[in-house]
Scaffold this motif. Structure first.
Motif, PDB file in Angstrom:
ATOM      1  N   ILE A  32       0.724  -1.323  -0.120  1.00  0.00           N
ATOM      2  CA  ILE A  32      -0.005  -0.140  -0.059  1.00  0.00           C
ATOM      3  C   ILE A  32       0.831   1.149   0.123  1.00  0.00           C
ATOM      4  CG2 ILE A  32      -1.889   1.253   1.190  1.00  0.00           C
ATOM      5  CD1 ILE A  32      -2.631  -1.330   2.584  1.00  0.00           C
ATOM      6  N   GLN A  33       0.721   1.981  -0.991  1.00  0.00           N
ATOM      7  CA  GLN A  33       1.419   3.362  -1.054  1.00  0.00           C
ATOM      8  C   GLN A  33       0.787   4.424  -0.090  1.00  0.00           C
ATOM      9  OE1 GLN A  33       1.977   4.809  -5.091  1.00  0.00           O
ATOM     10  NE2 GLN A  33       2.764   2.724  -5.896  1.00  0.00           N
ATOM     11  N   VAL A  34       1.445   5.379   0.331  1.00  0.00           N
ATOM     12  CA  VAL A  34       0.867   6.404   0.998  1.00  0.00           C
ATOM     13  C   VAL A  34       0.895   7.718   0.188  1.00  0.00           C
ATOM     14  CG1 VAL A  34       1.361   7.785   3.264  1.00  0.00           C
ATOM     15  CG2 VAL A  34       1.952   5.498   3.420  1.00  0.00           C
ATOM     16  N   VAL A  35      -0.313   8.136   0.058  1.00  0.00           N
ATOM     17  CA  VAL A  35      -0.343   9.459  -0.817  1.00  0.00           C
ATOM     18  C   VAL A  35       0.277  10.477  -0.049  1.00  0.00           C
ATOM     19  CG1 VAL A  35      -2.648   8.582  -1.711  1.00  0.00           C
ATOM     20  CG2 VAL A  35      -2.664  10.217   0.242  1.00  0.00           C
ATOM     21  N   PHE A  36       0.788  11.247  -0.978  1.00  0.00           N
ATOM     22  CA  PHE A  36       1.684  12.463  -0.408  1.00  0.00           C
ATOM     23  C   PHE A  36       0.899  13.787  -0.306  1.00  0.00           C
ATOM     24  CE2 PHE A  36       3.245  11.845  -4.748  1.00  0.00           C
ATOM     25  CZ  PHE A  36       3.107  13.358  -5.269  1.00  0.00           C
ATOM     26  N   ASN A  37      -0.020  13.748  -1.164  1.00  0.00           N
ATOM     27  CA  ASN A  37      -0.766  15.140  -0.937  1.00  0.00           C
ATOM     28  C   ASN A  37      -2.142  14.692  -0.757  1.00  0.00           C
ATOM     29  OD1 ASN A  37      -1.375  17.695  -1.467  1.00  0.00           O
ATOM     30  ND2 ASN A  37      -1.471  17.645  -3.788  1.00  0.00           N
ATOM     31  N   PRO A  38      -2.363  14.361   0.552  1.00  0.00           N
ATOM     32  CA  PRO A  38      -3.754  14.104   1.081  1.00  0.00           C
ATOM     33  C   PRO A  38      -4.989  15.041   0.963  1.00  0.00           C
ATOM     34  CG  PRO A  38      -2.043  14.228   3.097  1.00  0.00           C
ATOM     35  CD  PRO A  38      -1.351  14.457   1.786  1.00  0.00           C
ATOM     36  N   GLU A  39      -4.388  16.455   1.082  1.00  0.00           N
ATOM     37  CA  GLU A  39      -5.545  17.283   1.150  1.00  0.00           C
ATOM     38  C   GLU A  39      -6.050  17.793  -0.412  1.00  0.00           C
ATOM     39  OE1 GLU A  39      -1.396  19.463   0.544  1.00  0.00           O
ATOM     40  OE2 GLU A  39      -2.479  17.837   1.927  1.00  0.00           O
ATOM     41  N   SER A  40      -5.352  17.105  -1.286  1.00  0.00           N
ATOM     42  CA  SER A  40      -5.653  17.308  -2.858  1.00  0.00           C
ATOM     43  C   SER A  40      -7.161  16.905  -2.854  1.00  0.00           C
ATOM     44  CB  SER A  40      -4.910  16.352  -3.716  1.00  0.00           C
ATOM     45  OG  SER A  40      -5.555  16.485  -5.019  1.00  0.00           O
ATOM     46  N   ILE A  41      -8.141  17.683  -3.598  1.00  0.00           N
ATOM     47  CA  ILE A  41      -9.408  17.505  -3.801  1.00  0.00           C
ATOM     48  C   ILE A  41      -9.598  16.028  -4.480  1.00  0.00           C
ATOM     49  CG2 ILE A  41     -11.793  18.281  -4.445  1.00  0.00           C
ATOM     50  CD1 ILE A  41     -10.835  19.466  -1.927  1.00  0.00           C
ATOM     51  N   PRO A  42      -9.027  15.897  -5.628  1.00  0.00           N
ATOM     52  CA  PRO A  42      -9.345  14.525  -6.177  1.00  0.00           C
ATOM     53  C   PRO A  42      -8.527  13.560  -5.566  1.00  0.00           C
ATOM     54  CG  PRO A  42      -7.984  15.906  -7.719  1.00  0.00           C
ATOM     55  CD  PRO A  42      -8.173  16.703  -6.241  1.00  0.00           C
ATOM     56  N   VAL A  43      -7.771  13.593  -4.484  1.00  0.00           N
ATOM     57  CA  VAL A  43      -6.944  12.443  -4.038  1.00  0.00           C
ATOM     58  C   VAL A  43      -7.462  11.218  -4.190  1.00  0.00           C
ATOM     59  CG1 VAL A  43      -7.799  12.517  -1.521  1.00  0.00           C
ATOM     60  CG2 VAL A  43      -5.619  11.961  -2.037  1.00  0.00           C
ATOM     61  N   LEU A  44      -6.826  10.260  -4.475  1.00  0.00           N
ATOM     62  CA  LEU A  44      -7.089   8.812  -4.709  1.00  0.00           C
ATOM     63  C   LEU A  44      -6.772   8.055  -3.418  1.00  0.00           C
ATOM     64  CD1 LEU A  44      -8.371   6.698  -6.705  1.00  0.00           C
ATOM     65  CD2 LEU A  44      -6.116   6.010  -7.379  1.00  0.00           C
ATOM     66  N   VAL A  45      -7.957   7.499  -2.855  1.00  0.00           N
ATOM     67  CA  VAL A  45      -7.873   6.889  -1.576  1.00  0.00           C
ATOM     68  C   VAL A  45      -8.473   5.661  -1.736  1.00  0.00           C
ATOM     69  CG1 VAL A  45      -8.241   6.538   0.935  1.00  0.00           C
ATOM     70  CG2 VAL A  45      -7.433   8.663   0.064  1.00  0.00           C
ATOM     71  N   ASN A  46      -7.625   4.195  -1.705  1.00  0.00           N
ATOM     72  CA  ASN A  46      -8.490   3.074  -1.997  1.00  0.00           C
ATOM     73  C   ASN A  46      -7.537   1.794  -1.361  1.00  0.00           C
ATOM     74  OD1 ASN A  46      -6.428   2.579  -3.790  1.00  0.00           O
ATOM     75  ND2 ASN A  46      -7.513   3.189  -5.613  1.00  0.00           N
ATOM     76  N   LYS A  47      -7.844   0.944  -1.683  1.00  0.00           N
ATOM     77  CA  LYS A  47      -7.023  -0.297  -1.167  1.00  0.00           C
ATOM     78  C   LYS A  47      -5.428  -0.410  -1.333  1.00  0.00           C
ATOM     79  CE  LYS A  47     -10.762  -3.396  -1.051  1.00  0.00           C
ATOM     80  NZ  LYS A  47     -11.894  -4.531  -1.581  1.00  0.00           N
ATOM     81  N   GLN A  48      -5.115   0.364  -2.333  1.00  0.00           N
ATOM     82  CA  GLN A  48      -3.776   0.717  -2.750  1.00  0.00           C
ATOM     83  C   GLN A  48      -2.949   1.806  -2.403  1.00  0.00           C
ATOM     84  OE1 GLN A  48      -5.718  -0.722  -5.549  1.00  0.00           O
ATOM     85  NE2 GLN A  48      -5.501  -2.706  -4.479  1.00  0.00           N
ATOM     86  N   ASN A  49      -3.972   2.974  -2.004  1.00  0.00           N
ATOM     87  CA  ASN A  49      -3.348   4.053  -1.811  1.00  0.00           C
ATOM     88  C   ASN A  49      -4.085   4.851  -0.282  1.00  0.00           C
ATOM     89  OD1 ASN A  49      -2.023   5.124  -4.399  1.00  0.00           O
ATOM     90  ND2 ASN A  49      -3.784   4.003  -4.979  1.00  0.00           N
TER      91      ASN A  49
END
Ligand SMILES: [Zn+2]
Length: 280
Positions: free
Chosen positions: A83-100
């Motif tokens: 699982i990757q950690v997203v580095f711009n979590p406040e981004s409105i279209p941020v992709l959060v799912n089982k891999q991110n």
């Protein structure tokens, strides 16, 4: 073996346990003496309480009441290598799912209460969204109402701490591998972004349940959510891409322009990110 599609809303399958086990493991508020539900087979039970409860639903458990697990509970941080950690979590279209996943330290700093009505029993935390999403859902609800469509909020924001407590509770009870099959790992629940909300019809029935699909309210959302910057995050037919079953009740704010593109093209947020990579 049947593939288990975890609910995107990460509410879990207490009912998939047999009642005797629940009675031993759970406090009184969790006990459900009257029924396993028909969703027992597909492990996608939600535990939100509808505003209008039928008698046999009145003892539905609520996740936030999960007891704090003992200190030696295996951590949710185990085995997360893929699982990757997203580095711009406040981004409105941020992709959060089982891999991110969102960083463990991330908490949105612009959460506000929405103005919309929620089903009864909704905690204060679940009534919040990030400011831009809260404004949009307020307008969506108001316009829907003006068009004769009555909606209720079910659950919006969920803090990382809440999701962690919940997940660790299940790990403590069932072990890490089993818990992962029915509860979202902390950081991978979109509700932690503050940009997602589960909604249901004004009668409070079918709150985050499959029977919401096909209702006038669900159809209205399919047709109008994008005008307010929301997408149906887990669409029908995209299960293998999103990793989640169809959830007509789960709205995700991505902003109007992106929402229009996603809904008009009939794609998922994952596909949008593949076409137009967004900094995560
Ligand atoms: Zn949801």
């Amino acid at each position: 073996m049947m593939t288990i599609l975890l609910s995107g809303c990460s509410e879990k399958i207490l009912f998939a346990k047999d009642n005797s086990e629940q009675s031993e493991a759970l406090p009184d508020t969790y006990k459900n003496d009257s029924k396993p539900t028909e969703q027992k087979q597909n492990n996608v039970e939600h535990t939100e309480q509808p505003g209008v409860k039928s008698p046999d639903e009145s003892s539905k458990p609520q996740e936030e009441e999960a007891p704090t697990p003992p200190a030696d509970t295996p951590s949710a941080k185990n085995n997360n290598d893929s699982i990757q950690v997203v580095f711009n979590p406040e981004s409105i279209p941020v992709l959060v799912n089982k891999q991110n996943k969102l960083p463990d330290s991330y908490n949105p700093n612009d959460l506000v209460y929405t103005d919309i009505p929620f089903i009864s029993g909704t905690t204060d935390e679940k009534r919040k969204m990030r400011q831009v999403a809260a404004s949009a859902i307020n307008q969506l609800f108001a316009d829907a109402k003006a068009q004769g469509i009555s909606l209720l909020g079910v659950s919006a924001y969920r803090s990382h701490a809440t999701q962690t407590t919940l997940f660790n509770y299940y790990v403590n009870r069932d072990g890490y591998e089993k818990a992962r099959t029915y509860s979202a790992l902390p950081g991978t629940s979109e509700h932690e972004t503050g940009l997602s909300i589960d909604v249901t019809g004004g009668d409070g029935k079918c709150a985050a349940e499959n029977c919401f699909g096909g209702t006038p309210e669900a159809i209205w959302l399919e047709q109008h959510a994008e005008e307010y910057g929301f997408i149906i995050r887990y669409p029908q037919g995209k299960e293998s891409i999103t990793g989640y079953q169809y959830e007509p009740w789960h709205l995700r704010y991505v902003g109007k322009e992106i929402a229009l593109e996603i809904m008009n093209k009939g794609i998922s947020l994952e596909e949008y990110h593949n076409e137009e990579p967004v900094s995560n």
